[in-house]
Design a protein around this motif. Sequence first.
Motif, PDB file in Angstrom:
ATOM      1  N   ARG A 208      -4.365   8.608   0.262  1.00 21.95           N
ATOM      2  CA  ARG A 208      -3.291   8.611  -0.749  1.00 21.95           C
ATOM      3  C   ARG A 208      -3.695   7.896  -2.040  1.00 21.95           C
ATOM      4  O   ARG A 208      -2.889   7.750  -2.941  1.00 21.95           O
TER       5      ARG A 208
ATOM      6  N   THR B 279       0.821  -1.221   0.000  1.00 24.35           N
ATOM      7  CA  THR B 279       0.000   0.000   0.000  1.00 24.35           C
ATOM      8  C   THR B 279       0.853   1.268   0.000  1.00 24.35           C
ATOM      9  O   THR B 279       0.348   2.364  -0.203  1.00 24.35           O
ATOM     10  N   ASP B 280       2.182   1.119   0.238  1.00 32.44           N
ATOM     11  CA  ASP B 280       2.995   2.333   0.379  1.00 32.44           C
ATOM     12  C   ASP B 280       2.889   3.235  -0.849  1.00 32.44           C
ATOM     13  O   ASP B 280       2.697   4.437  -0.733  1.00 32.44           O
ATOM     14  N   ASP B 281       3.015   2.637  -2.043  1.00 33.74           N
ATOM     15  CA  ASP B 281       2.988   3.481  -3.245  1.00 33.74           C
ATOM     16  C   ASP B 281       1.700   3.281  -4.033  1.00 33.74           C
ATOM     17  O   ASP B 281       1.612   3.589  -5.208  1.00 33.74           O
TER      18      ASP B 281
ATOM     19  N   ARG C 245      -0.409  -5.678 -10.293  1.00 33.21           N
ATOM     20  CA  ARG C 245       0.909  -5.025 -10.206  1.00 33.21           C
ATOM     21  C   ARG C 245       1.748  -5.433 -11.436  1.00 33.21           C
ATOM     22  O   ARG C 245       2.402  -4.606 -12.049  1.00 33.21           O
TER      23      ARG C 245
ATOM     24  N   GLU D   8      -1.833   3.462  -5.795  1.00 35.96           N
ATOM     25  CA  GLU D   8      -2.767   4.470  -6.310  1.00 35.96           C
ATOM     26  C   GLU D   8      -4.203   3.983  -6.107  1.00 35.96           C
ATOM     27  O   GLU D   8      -5.141   4.783  -6.078  1.00 35.96           O
TER      28      GLU D   8
ATOM     29  N   ARG E 226      -0.559   0.213  -9.903  1.00 34.52           N
ATOM     30  CA  ARG E 226      -0.046   0.333  -8.531  1.00 34.52           C
ATOM     31  C   ARG E 226      -1.232   0.221  -7.577  1.00 34.52           C
ATOM     32  O   ARG E 226      -1.941   1.194  -7.296  1.00 34.52           O
TER      33      ARG E 226
END
Lengths: 77, 265, 370
Positions: free
Chosen positions: C296, C243-245, C268, C247, C273
Amino acid sequence: MTRGAITIQTDRCKGCGLCIQACPQHVLVFGEEFNARGYRPVQLDERERCCTGCGVCALVCPDVVFTVYRQPVRRAA
Amino acid sequence: MTMLLEAEAPTTTAPDWELVYQRPQTLVDAPTHYCPGCSHGAIHRMVAETIDELGIRGCTICVAPVGCAVFAYKYFALDSCEAAHGRAPAMATGLKRVLPDRIIFTYQGDGDLASIGGNEILHAALRGEQISVIFVNNAVYGMTGGQMAPTTLTGMRTTSSPYGRDPLTQGRPIHITEMLATIPGVAYAVRRSMHSVAEMRKVKKALRLAFQAQMRGLGLSIVEILGACPTNWHLTPTESLDFIRDRMLPEYPLGDFKVDERLRD
Amino acid sequence: MARELWKGNEALAEAAIRAGVEAFFGYPITPQTELLEYMARRMPELGRAFLQAESEIAAINMVYGAACAGARAMTSSSSPGISLMQEGLSYIAGSETPCVVVDIMRGGPGLGNIQPGQADYFQLTRSAGHGDFHPLVLAPATVQEAVDLTYISFDLAFQYRTIVIIAGDGALGQMMEPVEMPPMREISQERPDWALTGVDDRPPRTITSLYLDADELERTNLRLQEKLQRVAANEQRWESYMTDDAEFLVVAFGTVARIARSAVRTARAAGIRVGLFRPISLWPYPAAALDQIVSRVQGVLVAEMNAGQMLEDVRMIVRGRVPIRFLGRMGGVIPMPDEIAAEISHIARVNHRSNGSNGKSPLSERSTVL
């Protein structure tokens, strides 16, 4: 004839009358005054007969208002 | 001798008087919410006396029902819990299975035990659960204001059988104690009544045997007690005792339906 | 400790035994019954209480009784059985008595079927019985996690004097997976100070959920709510995956989350993302953690085996900031990875196209029930 005595928690009595009917000596009657909960508690009436401490009142009472005592029987001296 | 107020107990005036009767230790010294003449009060007292006499207050746990006796846990000086309506035998089973050396008893009314809780008492009996069941049969649902119960007599009017219980549509009174007596797991199943002094003394004896059956691990014990419900019968307390004698006894004869012979010695 | 192959239901049972369960009362109902059967074999071996009750209603009330004695008591069932237990759960909650309940969810409503389902979500998190209370609901996605959560469930139940529900489903209960079993824990004999044991030399204790006086019942409720807030503050559990990057975000729990994980990897690989947010505690829902990730991302896909129940929690947390798409399979149908992957690419594609134009995504919240 043994002699008995009772105490009555008059504030607990709900005036159901079961003890009056059950008492073999018929020494229990409804009192005149009302208790805090609006019931007329029973009281002892030994004008004709006396309590013998048999405990029937305590047996039938749904609200455990009676404590019963009996005079110890004295042997003939 | 005039009426004595509590304060002047004769022991103060005549110290050698013998105390014949006083409140049992297992019964909390507090007023009850029961109606005048309701049999629950005296039954509570006899249960408490029995527990005192057997000396088991320290290891007895009460499971109270939903019904008029829901506050039983306020009146018994015992560790106690309050079961969902009809589920006391299951709750008692749970308690007994983790506390096998404790005396567990349920105190239930007729709606609680014979109606919603019918399956629970049936299977507790089938399992021979080592619990004692005090079953007060006053022919109505008392707490909710006098509705018809499985024990309501044929033709008896209640707020939910206003034309009198009709056997064609509402069945006949249930004889659950006799039914349970047929089950091997049951050690003691009797019916007693509160309608006279003599019968009340028999109630006391039956309670003792019920607890003893459990103490000896003989199986499930149940004492059905016919009790008065003056408020919902619309009778005076003394008339209610007559009602039991004249109307309930013919439908609900008193007696022993099962007594494990090991209880006799 | 070596890893052994365990069937979900049996692993749950053994984990409870190692956690020190003292009494188990259950009733047969597919797809949970192996848990009962395992307990039937093991509990007597260890001198512990086991009983198959006459009904789920009786079972939960037996649990209530045993728990009143301060014993570690447990039951397990599946959706229809849990419905029968609701009154008992309410009494247990109302009297703050600890216990553990396992719900191996199945297809519903009604008799439904015996395939896996997640349609008990509302029942477990919103209304496990009448009155204001919430069990602590933990939803494992693997047999190992089911073991680990069960192993701590009694400690949590006694710590907060609450009900802990392990919410699995038919897949988790029936599947076999390698598991490392935790060590056997000694059963502690000392009882909490509220437990019923027989008065001996202390004032009597009473366990009840009855408070006729309204003020007193309100005070009891306030105490319960205060406790639930503590549970909510301390017991939120979740897992974030890629989940860090991210979208885009997939939100799913239990078995569906496992399937979504492979869908995320597929997406992915196709250049999208996307990440996965998996709540482990369904109540208390890990809202803060999800909220932080949602801030985010540009789109959320919720996937469940029901008609959209956790979806409502996600909506409350997303608060309309981004579009939510929903994939719900019911009746015990398990969504396949490619179905979820297709939904992911859908929200990615739609969002991509809309960015080209006025930036306002035409995709309003829409739920597709395939």
